[in-house]
Design a protein around this motif. Structure first.
Motif, PDB file in Angstrom:
ATOM      1  N   ASP A   1      -0.575  -5.692   1.044  1.00 48.74           N
ATOM      2  CA  ASP A   1       0.467  -5.682   2.077  1.00 48.74           C
ATOM      3  C   ASP A   1       0.925  -7.089   2.470  1.00 48.74           C
ATOM      4  O   ASP A   1       2.087  -7.291   2.813  1.00 48.74           O
ATOM      5  CB  ASP A   1      -0.041  -4.955   3.333  1.00 48.74           C
ATOM      6  CG  ASP A   1       0.240  -3.460   3.282  1.00 48.74           C
ATOM      7  OD1 ASP A   1       1.079  -3.038   2.470  1.00 48.74           O
ATOM      8  OD2 ASP A   1      -0.394  -2.718   4.053  1.00 48.74           O
TER       9      ASP A   1
ATOM     10  N   HIS B   1      -1.858  -4.009  -8.570  1.00 45.58           N
ATOM     11  CA  HIS B   1      -2.467  -4.362  -7.283  1.00 45.58           C
ATOM     12  C   HIS B   1      -1.650  -3.766  -6.136  1.00 45.58           C
ATOM     13  O   HIS B   1      -0.416  -3.695  -6.205  1.00 45.58           O
ATOM     14  CB  HIS B   1      -2.517  -5.885  -7.094  1.00 45.58           C
ATOM     15  CG  HIS B   1      -3.225  -6.616  -8.197  1.00 45.58           C
ATOM     16  ND1 HIS B   1      -4.574  -6.476  -8.445  1.00 45.58           N
ATOM     17  CD2 HIS B   1      -2.750  -7.492  -9.125  1.00 45.58           C
ATOM     18  CE1 HIS B   1      -4.916  -7.239  -9.468  1.00 45.58           C
ATOM     19  NE2 HIS B   1      -3.821  -7.865  -9.900  1.00 45.58           N
ATOM     20  N   HIS B   2      -2.343  -3.364  -5.076  1.00 46.08           N
ATOM     21  CA  HIS B   2      -1.699  -2.904  -3.844  1.00 46.08           C
ATOM     22  C   HIS B   2      -2.082  -3.876  -2.721  1.00 46.08           C
ATOM     23  O   HIS B   2      -3.234  -3.885  -2.261  1.00 46.08           O
ATOM     24  CB  HIS B   2      -2.143  -1.491  -3.476  1.00 46.08           C
ATOM     25  CG  HIS B   2      -1.641  -0.442  -4.425  1.00 46.08           C
ATOM     26  ND1 HIS B   2      -2.447   0.143  -5.378  1.00 46.08           N
ATOM     27  CD2 HIS B   2      -0.413   0.123  -4.568  1.00 46.08           C
ATOM     28  CE1 HIS B   2      -1.740   1.027  -6.067  1.00 46.08           C
ATOM     29  NE2 HIS B   2      -0.510   1.031  -5.602  1.00 46.08           N
TER      30      HIS B   2
ATOM     31  N   ILE C   1       0.842  -1.197   0.000  1.00 46.64           N
ATOM     32  CA  ILE C   1       0.000   0.000   0.000  1.00 46.64           C
ATOM     33  C   ILE C   1       0.878   1.248   0.000  1.00 46.64           C
ATOM     34  O   ILE C   1       1.884   1.303   0.719  1.00 46.64           O
ATOM     35  CB  ILE C   1      -0.919  -0.009   1.239  1.00 46.64           C
ATOM     36  CG1 ILE C   1      -1.913  -1.181   1.133  1.00 46.64           C
ATOM     37  CG2 ILE C   1      -1.670   1.316   1.386  1.00 46.64           C
ATOM     38  CD1 ILE C   1      -2.726  -1.396   2.374  1.00 46.64           C
TER      39      ILE C   1
ATOM     40  N   THR D   1       3.830   2.937   2.705  1.00 45.61           N
ATOM     41  CA  THR D   1       4.622   1.976   3.460  1.00 45.61           C
ATOM     42  C   THR D   1       6.047   1.934   2.915  1.00 45.61           C
ATOM     43  O   THR D   1       6.308   2.305   1.767  1.00 45.61           O
ATOM     44  CB  THR D   1       4.015   0.566   3.370  1.00 45.61           C
ATOM     45  OG1 THR D   1       4.004   0.146   1.997  1.00 45.61           O
ATOM     46  CG2 THR D   1       2.593   0.552   3.905  1.00 45.61           C
TER      47      THR D   1
ATOM     48  N   HIS E   1       6.397  -0.362  -0.201  1.00 49.03           N
ATOM     49  CA  HIS E   1       5.960   0.282  -1.439  1.00 49.03           C
ATOM     50  C   HIS E   1       7.026   1.246  -1.946  1.00 49.03           C
ATOM     51  O   HIS E   1       7.386   1.234  -3.128  1.00 49.03           O
ATOM     52  CB  HIS E   1       4.644   1.020  -1.206  1.00 49.03           C
ATOM     53  CG  HIS E   1       4.159   1.779  -2.400  1.00 49.03           C
ATOM     54  ND1 HIS E   1       4.501   3.103  -2.627  1.00 49.03           N
ATOM     55  CD2 HIS E   1       3.376   1.409  -3.449  1.00 49.03           C
ATOM     56  CE1 HIS E   1       3.938   3.507  -3.747  1.00 49.03           C
ATOM     57  NE2 HIS E   1       3.250   2.507  -4.273  1.00 49.03           N
TER      58      HIS E   1
END
Length: 298
Positions: free
Chosen positions: A224, A221-222, A197, A200, A203
């Protein structure tokens, strides 16, 4: 006599910049913070805050006192540890913050060892984003935490905290088996990406690593949670950068290629608390629990 609790509020104001931020971090109302800082000013006998409209800033005297408050709070942590050491055995709660992969791979064997050697100690584990750890430690919501950083995303130095290296691990490029030509980041310029996400460290690491390779990844896509990331990679939904602890049991069809990128795990606690018996004991247990596949650091 200056009140230590009010000194803590002044230190937090020096770090956070606004009374509202201090109130949110310490679970007070803004009016209560303002009232306590006004009392501290009367105790100090000199102006500590300058008010400009709805905002406040520290005067030179306030900034100087905030620096002293940092040292005072560290010494109080040290004194607290010495008092515990004077008692017989370790007992009571110790609040530990962690991130998911460390919670799964490092904490369980550490907690088993602690339960066997110090049954009176009560470790209380909470999952927390490493970005929120500093505030939680300074506010007293945690006593110790596992945090991490990546190449391309170094952690800033946090006032009032001490960090100790624990271990480091490789970062892998995860791709689906049919993509046999994918061995470097530049092989993935035209492919869709799966990242954590935004906001973070994971990312930011992915974006910066790809930019260093000469392109900005096209993120589809995101996600975690690394197990879900690898499941999506297996389903042909994209490629991803995954740290070693997040890739221990990849699903079928996922190829892991080591990249020249590292993730480092550290132990963080309040400055002055390193000698606290419970903190020192848990630190030792965490060091002993580092999986053999990782590079332990001392």
């Amino acid at each position: 006599m200056l009140d230590v609790r009010r000194l803590r509020l002044l230190r937090e104001l020096a770090l956070r910049g606004t009374i509202v931020a201090v109130a949110q971090a310490l679970s007070f109302s803004p009016s209560a913070v303002s009232q306590q800082l006004a009392v501290l000013e009367r105790e100090a006998g000199v102006p500590l805050l300058e008010r400009t409209g709805r905002r406040v800033r520290l005067t030179p005297a306030g900034s100087n006192l905030a620096r002293h408050a940092e040292a005072i709070l560290a010494r109080l942590e040290q004194a607290s540890g010495e008092l515990v050491d004077a008692r017989r055995g370790l007992a009571g709660p110790l609040r530990i913050g962690t991130f998911p992969t460390a919670a799964r791979a490092i904490l369980p064997p550490a907690l088993i060892a602690l339960a066997q050697e110090h049954p009176g100690l009560e470790p209380m584990v909470s999952e927390i984003d490493p970005a929120d750890v500093a505030d939680a430690l300074r506010a007293g919501d945690l006593d110790l935490a596992l945090i991490h950083d990546y190449d391309f995303v170094p952690r800033p130095t946090e006032p009032g905290l001490t960090t100790l290296p624990l271990c480091s691990e490789s970062v892998y490029l995860a791709s689906a088996d049919p993509l046999t030509t994918v061995t470097t980041l530049t092989d993935c310029v035209e492919l869709p990406w799966i990242t954590a996400i935004p906001g973070t460290a994971c990312h930011a690491m992915t974006i910066r690593a790809c930019q260093a390779a000469g392109f900005t990844p096209r993120v589809r896509h995101h996600i975690d949670e690394f197990a879900t990331v690898l499941a999506l990679v297996s389903a042909g939904q994209g490629v991803s950068l995954v740290p070693e602890l997040g890739a221990i049991h990849p699903p079928p069809g996922v190829r892991l290629t080591p990249m020249p990128i590292r993730r480092r795990t550290m132990i963080a606690h309040r400055a002055g608390s390193a000698a606290h018996p419970a903190v020192a004991t848990v630190t030792g247990a965490l060091r002993s629990a580092v999986p053999e596949l990782l590079d332990a650091e001392r």
